[in-house]
Write a protein that holds these residues in place. Structure first.
Motif, PDB file in Angstrom:
ATOM      1  N   ARG A 124       0.817  -1.212   0.000  1.00 18.38           N
ATOM      2  CA  ARG A 124       0.000   0.000   0.000  1.00 18.38           C
ATOM      3  C   ARG A 124       0.856   1.271   0.000  1.00 18.38           C
ATOM      4  NH1 ARG A 124      -4.785  -1.501   4.407  1.00 18.38           N
ATOM      5  NH2 ARG A 124      -5.568  -3.381   3.319  1.00 18.38           N
ATOM      6  N   MET A 125       1.912   1.233  -0.725  1.00 19.72           N
ATOM      7  CA  MET A 125       2.775   2.417  -0.818  1.00 19.72           C
ATOM      8  C   MET A 125       2.074   3.494  -1.631  1.00 19.72           C
ATOM      9  SD  MET A 125       6.726   2.669  -2.088  1.00 19.72           S
ATOM     10  CE  MET A 125       7.715   4.099  -1.712  1.00 19.72           C
ATOM     11  N   LEU A 168      12.351  -0.626  -3.801  1.00 22.43           N
ATOM     12  CA  LEU A 168      12.108   0.758  -3.401  1.00 22.43           C
ATOM     13  C   LEU A 168      11.484   0.738  -2.022  1.00 22.43           C
ATOM     14  CD1 LEU A 168      12.009   3.806  -3.958  1.00 22.43           C
ATOM     15  CD2 LEU A 168       9.768   3.459  -5.010  1.00 22.43           C
ATOM     16  N   GLN A 169      12.170   1.337  -1.069  1.00 21.23           N
ATOM     17  CA  GLN A 169      11.716   1.290   0.318  1.00 21.23           C
ATOM     18  C   GLN A 169      10.945   2.545   0.712  1.00 21.23           C
ATOM     19  OE1 GLN A 169      15.536   0.752   2.130  1.00 21.23           O
ATOM     20  NE2 GLN A 169      15.589  -1.461   1.744  1.00 21.23           N
ATOM     21  N   VAL A 170      11.435   3.696   0.303  1.00 24.19           N
ATOM     22  CA  VAL A 170      10.796   4.965   0.681  1.00 24.19           C
ATOM     23  C   VAL A 170      10.935   5.936  -0.483  1.00 24.19           C
ATOM     24  CG1 VAL A 170      10.859   6.965   2.227  1.00 24.19           C
ATOM     25  CG2 VAL A 170      11.286   4.678   3.139  1.00 24.19           C
ATOM     26  N   ILE A 171       9.879   6.666  -0.738  1.00 25.33           N
ATOM     27  CA  ILE A 171       9.959   7.835  -1.599  1.00 25.33           C
ATOM     28  C   ILE A 171       9.019   8.883  -1.001  1.00 25.33           C
ATOM     29  CG2 ILE A 171       8.174   6.965  -3.184  1.00 25.33           C
ATOM     30  CD1 ILE A 171       9.759   8.433  -5.430  1.00 25.33           C
ATOM     31  N   SER A 172       9.540  10.050  -0.748  1.00 27.45           N
ATOM     32  CA  SER A 172       8.746  11.078  -0.083  1.00 27.45           C
ATOM     33  C   SER A 172       8.992  12.423  -0.744  1.00 27.45           C
ATOM     34  CB  SER A 172       9.089  11.151   1.420  1.00 27.45           C
ATOM     35  OG  SER A 172      10.459  11.489   1.600  1.00 27.45           O
ATOM     36  N   ARG A 173       8.120  13.352  -0.462  1.00 28.89           N
ATOM     37  CA  ARG A 173       8.161  14.692  -1.029  1.00 28.89           C
ATOM     38  C   ARG A 173       8.099  15.714   0.097  1.00 28.89           C
ATOM     39  NH1 ARG A 173       3.027  16.888  -0.787  1.00 28.89           N
ATOM     40  NH2 ARG A 173       1.471  15.416  -0.028  1.00 28.89           N
ATOM     41  N   GLU A 174       8.395  16.945  -0.210  1.00 28.71           N
ATOM     42  CA  GLU A 174       8.212  18.018   0.759  1.00 28.71           C
ATOM     43  C   GLU A 174       6.725  18.323   0.869  1.00 28.71           C
ATOM     44  OE1 GLU A 174      11.428  21.273   1.384  1.00 28.71           O
ATOM     45  OE2 GLU A 174      11.343  20.912  -0.769  1.00 28.71           O
ATOM     46  N   GLU A 175       6.168  18.088   2.021  1.00 29.54           N
ATOM     47  CA  GLU A 175       4.723  18.273   2.208  1.00 29.54           C
ATOM     48  C   GLU A 175       4.466  19.729   2.601  1.00 29.54           C
ATOM     49  OE1 GLU A 175       3.089  15.317   4.768  1.00 29.54           O
ATOM     50  OE2 GLU A 175       3.886  13.639   3.590  1.00 29.54           O
ATOM     51  N   GLY A 206      12.376  28.199  -8.152  1.00 24.57           N
ATOM     52  CA  GLY A 206      11.882  27.540  -6.960  1.00 24.57           C
ATOM     53  C   GLY A 206      12.325  26.086  -7.024  1.00 24.57           C
ATOM     54  N   LYS A 207      12.275  25.391  -5.906  1.00 20.50           N
ATOM     55  CA  LYS A 207      12.715  24.004  -5.906  1.00 20.50           C
ATOM     56  C   LYS A 207      11.922  23.193  -4.894  1.00 20.50           C
ATOM     57  CE  LYS A 207      16.496  24.882  -2.643  1.00 20.50           C
ATOM     58  NZ  LYS A 207      17.952  24.762  -2.395  1.00 20.50           N
ATOM     59  N   MET A 208      11.873  21.888  -5.145  1.00 20.71           N
ATOM     60  CA  MET A 208      11.218  20.930  -4.261  1.00 20.71           C
ATOM     61  C   MET A 208      12.187  19.785  -3.997  1.00 20.71           C
ATOM     62  SD  MET A 208       7.357  20.655  -5.829  1.00 20.71           S
ATOM     63  CE  MET A 208       6.202  22.020  -5.704  1.00 20.71           C
ATOM     64  N   ARG A 209      12.170  19.289  -2.787  1.00 15.73           N
ATOM     65  CA  ARG A 209      13.085  18.197  -2.417  1.00 15.73           C
ATOM     66  C   ARG A 209      12.313  16.891  -2.308  1.00 15.73           C
ATOM     67  NH1 ARG A 209      17.994  19.026   1.602  1.00 15.73           N
ATOM     68  NH2 ARG A 209      18.438  20.297  -0.230  1.00 15.73           N
ATOM     69  N   PHE A 210      12.942  15.833  -2.818  1.00 19.48           N
ATOM     70  CA  PHE A 210      12.379  14.492  -2.778  1.00 19.48           C
ATOM     71  C   PHE A 210      13.416  13.538  -2.184  1.00 19.48           C
ATOM     72  CE2 PHE A 210      10.283  16.868  -6.040  1.00 19.48           C
ATOM     73  CZ  PHE A 210       8.949  16.505  -5.936  1.00 19.48           C
ATOM     74  N   LYS A 211      12.937  12.596  -1.382  1.00 20.49           N
ATOM     75  CA  LYS A 211      13.819  11.639  -0.734  1.00 20.49           C
ATOM     76  C   LYS A 211      13.555  10.252  -1.291  1.00 20.49           C
ATOM     77  CE  LYS A 211      15.161   9.899   3.845  1.00 20.49           C
ATOM     78  NZ  LYS A 211      14.907   9.988   5.305  1.00 20.49           N
ATOM     79  N   LEU A 212      14.624   9.549  -1.624  1.00 22.70           N
ATOM     80  CA  LEU A 212      14.531   8.198  -2.178  1.00 22.70           C
ATOM     81  C   LEU A 212      15.378   7.265  -1.330  1.00 22.70           C
ATOM     82  CD1 LEU A 212      15.194   9.122  -5.929  1.00 22.70           C
ATOM     83  CD2 LEU A 212      12.973   8.929  -4.815  1.00 22.70           C
TER      84      LEU A 212
END
Length: 308
Positions: A124-125, A168-175, A206-212
């Motif tokens: 359920r990712m 792929l364990q985690v992928i996240s965004r700046e909320e 502008g920029k957005m950060r993503f974590k992998l």
């Protein structure tokens, strides 16, 4: 006339005449220097007066050259800006229901691409959209950037799939929406999260950060890095950490206690380890933590030449 009687007087008179001649010469030299100095001073004063009375600025020649240089620099800047903007993901306004459908179909397609290529995913990712995948509607003003982030994550996932990672364990965004209504930052502090990805009136980007976080062979990690560098999105890797869970295998592989016996007629005991045991680096999988900034650049309008 007895000259001997006035000898002393004549000598004194001669000395006086010599002194008078010397004084006259010195006076003449001083007067000559004074006259030359006065002439030079008058010439310099005349030059100064001419300079003070002229109008050195603005020079039409200088204005034309500066205008030409400005147009050239503006053209170079605009061309570079267009190259940076090419392929970047833009925010897109849409209705809340439309976004919900886009999110559902987008996440389904991303999961399917990983499953088709045998890449492991957590159950359920939701790829950083947990609250919205669970049914919570977003605010209307947040939807454009949410659409932008969804499409960026889709591009990042395509890179991971193409590189052939194992898991792929985690992928996240700046909320950014979690900080809505927060107090504005103080001078010198970084912008608040609700300004993530936005471009102010006097800002260039502008920029957005993503974590992998994923697991892959080192060759796949290199493919991910190369793909990010070559992608049309302008990305900058700010954090890259790799951990090898099988680090101990190197020590075991090179330990004399486990070195295989040399075959008859082969190398002496204690010789080189066979290649299949010796080459360990690059064959096992590594755990990778990566943070990526994805930039979006503001357009630069055409600047018409100013006329004076």
């Amino acid at each position: 006339m007895n000259l001997k009687k006035y000898k002393g007087l004549l000598i004194a008179g001669g000395v006086v005449l010599v002194l008078l001649a010397v004084a006259g010469f010195l006076l003449y030299s001083s007067m000559s220097r004074y006259a030359q100095g006065k002439t030079d001073l008058q010439a310099e004063m005349q030059k100064l007066s001419q300079l003070n009375n002229r109008e050195p600025f603005p020079s039409q020649t200088n204005i034309a050259q500066v205008t030409t240089n400005l147009l050239i620099q503006a053209g170079v800047l605009k061309e570079m800006n267009e190259q940076l903007r090419e392929g970047q993901v833009e925010p897109q306004q849409m209705e809340s229901a439309e976004f919900g459908l886009l999110l559902e179909n987008g996440l389904r397609a991303i999961r399917a691409s990983f499953a088709t290529n045998g890449i492991i995913l957590p159950q359920r990712m939701s790829f950083g959209f947990d609250r919205y995948a669970g049914g919570q509607p977003p605010r209307d003003l947040d939807i454009p950037r949410l659409v932008q982030q969804l499409r960026i994550i889709d591009n990042l996932c395509k890179i991971l799939v193409a590189a052939g990672i194992a898991e792929l364990q985690v992928i996240s965004r700046e909320e950014f929406e979690t900080m809505a209504g927060a107090a504005p930052p103080r001078p010198g502090q970084p912008p608040s999260a609700d300004k993530v990805g936005t471009i102010g009136p006097n800002e260039l980007y502008g920029k957005m950060r993503f974590k992998l976080v994923f697991r892959a062979k080192e060759s796949a990690v290199l493919e991910v890095l190369n793909a990010l560098a070559a992608h049309e999105m302008f990305t900058v890797i700010t954090v890259l950490e790799k951990a090898n869970q099988k680090q101990g295998l190197r020590d075991v592989a090179f330990s004399p206690a486990v070195a295989p016996a040399a075959p008859p007629g082969g190398a002496a005991a204690g010789g080189a380890i066979p290649r299949e045991q010796r080459v360990v680096i690059g064959r096992e999988e590594v755990d990778v933590k990566m943070e990526v900034d994805v930039y979006r650049f503001a357009p630069i309008p055409d600047q018409p030449a100013r006329e004076r």
